[in-house]
Motif scaffolding. Structure first.
Motif, short mmCIF file in Angstrom:
data_model
loop_
_atom_site.label_atom_id
_atom_site.label_comp_id
_atom_site.label_asym_id
_atom_site.label_seq_id
_atom_site.Cartn_x
_atom_site.Cartn_y
_atom_site.Cartn_z
N GLU A 85 0.80 -1.22 0.00
CA GLU A 85 0.00 0.00 0.00
C GLU A 85 0.84 1.27 0.00
O GLU A 85 0.35 2.33 -0.31
CB GLU A 85 -0.94 0.02 1.21
CG GLU A 85 -2.04 -1.00 1.13
CD GLU A 85 -1.81 -2.16 2.06
OE1 GLU A 85 -1.19 -1.97 3.11
OE2 GLU A 85 -2.26 -3.27 1.73
N LYS A 86 2.09 1.21 0.39
CA LYS A 86 2.87 2.43 0.55
C LYS A 86 4.08 2.58 -0.36
O LYS A 86 4.55 3.67 -0.58
CB LYS A 86 3.35 2.55 2.02
CG LYS A 86 2.22 2.64 3.01
CD LYS A 86 1.43 3.91 2.79
CE LYS A 86 0.22 3.95 3.72
NZ LYS A 86 -0.77 4.90 3.31
N LYS A 115 -2.27 4.89 -15.44
CA LYS A 115 -3.30 5.66 -14.73
C LYS A 115 -4.23 4.70 -13.98
O LYS A 115 -4.54 4.90 -12.80
CB LYS A 115 -4.09 6.51 -15.72
CG LYS A 115 -5.13 7.38 -15.07
CD LYS A 115 -5.82 8.26 -16.10
CE LYS A 115 -6.88 9.09 -15.44
NZ LYS A 115 -8.22 8.62 -15.67
N GLY A 118 -2.51 3.20 -11.00
CA GLY A 118 -2.48 4.15 -9.90
C GLY A 118 -3.78 4.21 -9.14
O GLY A 118 -3.80 4.37 -7.92
N GLU A 119 -4.89 4.05 -9.85
CA GLU A 119 -6.21 4.03 -9.20
C GLU A 119 -6.40 2.72 -8.42
O GLU A 119 -7.03 2.71 -7.37
CB GLU A 119 -7.31 4.20 -10.24
CG GLU A 119 -7.28 5.58 -10.88
CD GLU A 119 -8.13 5.66 -12.15
OE1 GLU A 119 -8.73 4.64 -12.56
OE2 GLU A 119 -8.17 6.75 -12.73
N TRP A 120 -5.88 1.64 -8.96
CA TRP A 120 -6.02 0.33 -8.33
C TRP A 120 -5.15 0.23 -7.08
O TRP A 120 -5.59 -0.25 -6.04
CB TRP A 120 -5.63 -0.75 -9.34
CG TRP A 120 -5.75 -2.16 -8.85
CD1 TRP A 120 -6.83 -2.74 -8.25
CD2 TRP A 120 -4.76 -3.19 -8.97
NE1 TRP A 120 -6.56 -4.07 -7.98
CE2 TRP A 120 -5.31 -4.37 -8.42
CE3 TRP A 120 -3.48 -3.24 -9.49
CZ2 TRP A 120 -4.60 -5.57 -8.37
CZ3 TRP A 120 -2.79 -4.44 -9.46
CH2 TRP A 120 -3.35 -5.59 -8.89
N LYS A 121 -3.91 0.67 -7.18
CA LYS A 121 -2.97 0.56 -6.07
C LYS A 121 -2.56 1.96 -5.61
O LYS A 121 -1.52 2.48 -6.01
CB LYS A 121 -1.71 -0.21 -6.49
CG LYS A 121 -1.97 -1.66 -6.76
CD LYS A 121 -2.35 -2.38 -5.49
CE LYS A 121 -2.62 -3.84 -5.72
NZ LYS A 121 -3.11 -4.51 -4.55
N ASP A 122 -3.38 2.57 -4.81
CA ASP A 122 -3.09 3.89 -4.28
C ASP A 122 -1.90 3.78 -3.34
O ASP A 122 -1.89 2.97 -2.43
CB ASP A 122 -4.32 4.44 -3.54
CG ASP A 122 -4.12 5.86 -3.10
OD1 ASP A 122 -3.35 6.59 -3.76
OD2 ASP A 122 -4.73 6.25 -2.10
N SER A 123 -0.88 4.59 -3.59
CA SER A 123 0.35 4.50 -2.81
C SER A 123 0.99 5.86 -2.65
O SER A 123 0.72 6.78 -3.42
CB SER A 123 1.33 3.55 -3.51
OG SER A 123 2.55 3.54 -2.84
N ASP A 124 1.86 5.97 -1.67
CA ASP A 124 2.59 7.21 -1.46
C ASP A 124 3.92 7.22 -2.21
O ASP A 124 4.39 8.28 -2.61
CB ASP A 124 2.88 7.41 0.04
CG ASP A 124 1.61 7.61 0.84
OD1 ASP A 124 0.63 8.14 0.27
OD2 ASP A 124 1.60 7.24 2.03
N PHE A 144 2.48 6.01 -8.57
CA PHE A 144 1.09 5.63 -8.30
C PHE A 144 0.77 5.75 -6.85
O PHE A 144 1.60 5.96 -6.02
CB PHE A 144 0.79 4.21 -8.81
CG PHE A 144 1.52 3.08 -8.14
CD1 PHE A 144 1.01 2.50 -6.99
CD2 PHE A 144 2.72 2.60 -8.63
CE1 PHE A 144 1.66 1.44 -6.37
CE2 PHE A 144 3.37 1.55 -8.04
CZ PHE A 144 2.85 0.98 -6.90
#
Length: 144
Positions: A85-86, A115, A118-124, A144
């Motif tokens: 996630e990060k 794109k 990035g929506e699927w795997k929201d990360s910092d 992403f």
């Protein structure tokens, strides 16, 4: 007019050829360059897992993506890499520039893929790269 002796020309050509072949590498492992870009698709240590990752991604996009994302993500064959996630890096192998049907705008398809990822795997701190059917980078280090 002064002419270059034949021997000097041959020696110069030999030096150029040696310098050119010294720059080539026989190492087939993908390595990032100085800024972290991997130009060739990395080796796939677990093909079953990378195919499963791609299947999960395609399923998610089918349920949540735009029409353009759905069409582009259908080209994703494998997702290689480690991410959570990060953080992490994802390398998306596609059949762009190959496959049964030609992609009208390969760069737009690659952009739609990152794109959607990035929506699927929201990360910092995660990065995704998209590769064509030959393993050549199309988009690298998309955050992403």
């Amino acid at each position: 007019m002064k002419r270059t002796p034949h021997t000097a020309a041959v020696l110069t050509l030999g030096a150029v050829l040696i310098a050119g072949t010294a720059a080539c590498s026989t190492d087939s492992a993908a390595e990032p360059d100085k800024i972290g870009v991997v130009e060739k698709l990395p080796a796939d240590p677990n093909e079953a897992k990378s195919k499963e990752n791609a299947k999960e991604f395609r399923s998610w996009v089918e349920a949540h993506g735009t029409a353009q994302e759905k069409e582009a993500v259908g080209r994703v064959q494998r997702i290689i890499g480690e991410w959570n996630e990060k953080t992490g890096n994802a390398y998306l192998s596609t059949d762009i520039e190959g496959g049964k049907t030609q992609v009208e705008d390969p760069q737009a398809a690659a952009t739609a893929i990152v794109k959607a990822f990035g929506e699927w795997k929201d990360s910092d701190q995660g990065y995704a790269s998209v590769y064509d059917v030959f393993g050549n980078a199309m988009i690298t280090n998309h955050k992403f």
